[in-house]
Design an enzyme around this catalytic site. Structure first.
Site, PDB file in Angstrom:
ATOM      1  N   HIS A  10       0.823  -1.217   0.000  1.00  0.00           N
ATOM      2  CA  HIS A  10       0.000   0.000   0.000  1.00  0.00           C
ATOM      3  C   HIS A  10       0.854   1.262   0.000  1.00  0.00           C
ATOM      4  CE1 HIS A  10       0.944   0.918   4.209  1.00  0.00           C
ATOM      5  NE2 HIS A  10       0.827  -0.385   4.441  1.00  0.00           N
ATOM      6  N   GLU A  88      -1.699  -6.928   7.430  1.00  0.00           N
ATOM      7  CA  GLU A  88      -0.344  -6.733   7.936  1.00  0.00           C
ATOM      8  C   GLU A  88      -0.116  -7.624   9.156  1.00  0.00           C
ATOM      9  OE1 GLU A  88       2.660  -6.398   7.846  1.00  0.00           O
ATOM     10  OE2 GLU A  88       3.042  -4.245   7.588  1.00  0.00           O
TER      11      GLU A  88
END
Length: 206
Positions: A10, A88
């Site tokens: 990202h 994550e």
């Protein structure tokens, strides 16, 4: 048709900018992060790639990155599958804390072990091995079948979930993977042979 997988971390998040441990917390992208994602989409469009399906995590910074990329590729209507399996690494008790303050409290060496050890997790968090234990099975069961059907797949996710995936894809050991850094907003393009081995790897720089 080539069997193609594109991985992208990202774009810069609000907490990247503030130097905070993020993990499963859900800050949005900064303006720079949006710009990174848009630039990545433009670069991918220039390659002539067209995605058949896209995957992202349950966190908005990865989702917005994927959406910005697909908009630039004129594929806004493409199915975007969101799953916590691609989240994550969970930083546990460190989540939301300033990285410099954490170093002052626990010491540089301990923090480095938590961040870069393959097997040691921060308190109430995940190690990179733990992260891989959810990422890789999801990839094998849900994502790889598309690639084996000669489809082109996008995964917009996070530094550690992507490192865990790259480790398995490339057959890296724990020492090799912990030294790898993934820049925000930079696409990595893999093509695969029919037996799932990697045919090529290309990093698309700005």
């Amino acid at each position: 048709m080539e069997r193609t997988l594109v991985l992208i971390r990202h774009g810069q998040s609000e907490w990247n900018l503030k130097n905070l441990f993020t993990g499963w917390k859900d800050p949005g992208l900064t303006e720079k992060g949006r710009t990174e994602a848009i630039a990545a989409g433009k670069k991918l469009k220039e390659t002539g790639l067209k995605f058949d399906i896209a995957y992202t995590s349950a966190l908005q910074r990865a989702q917005k990155t994927a959406q910005n990329i697909l908009e630039q590729m004129e594929q806004s209507d493409l199915e975007l599958i969101k799953t916590p399996a691609l989240n994550e690494r969970n930083y546990g008790d460190l989540s939301g804390l300033n990285k410099d303050e954490v170093r002052q409290k626990w010491g540089e060496q301990q923090v480095q072990i938590w961040r870069r050890s393959y097997t040691i997790a921060p308190p109430n968090g995940e190690s990179l091995r733990d992260t891989g234990a959810r990422v890789w099975p999801y990839y094998l069961h849900h994502i790889q079948p598309h690639i084996l059907r000669s489809q082109t797949v996008l995964i917009a996710a996070h530094g550690n979930s992507l490192r865990a995936l790259i480790m398995a894809l490339e057959g890296l050991n724990s020492e090799e993977i912990i030294s790898q850094e993934l820049a925000t907003g930079i696409p990595i393009v893999y093509t695969f042979n029919s037996d799932s081995t990697i045919s090529s790897k290309t990093i698309i720089t700005p």
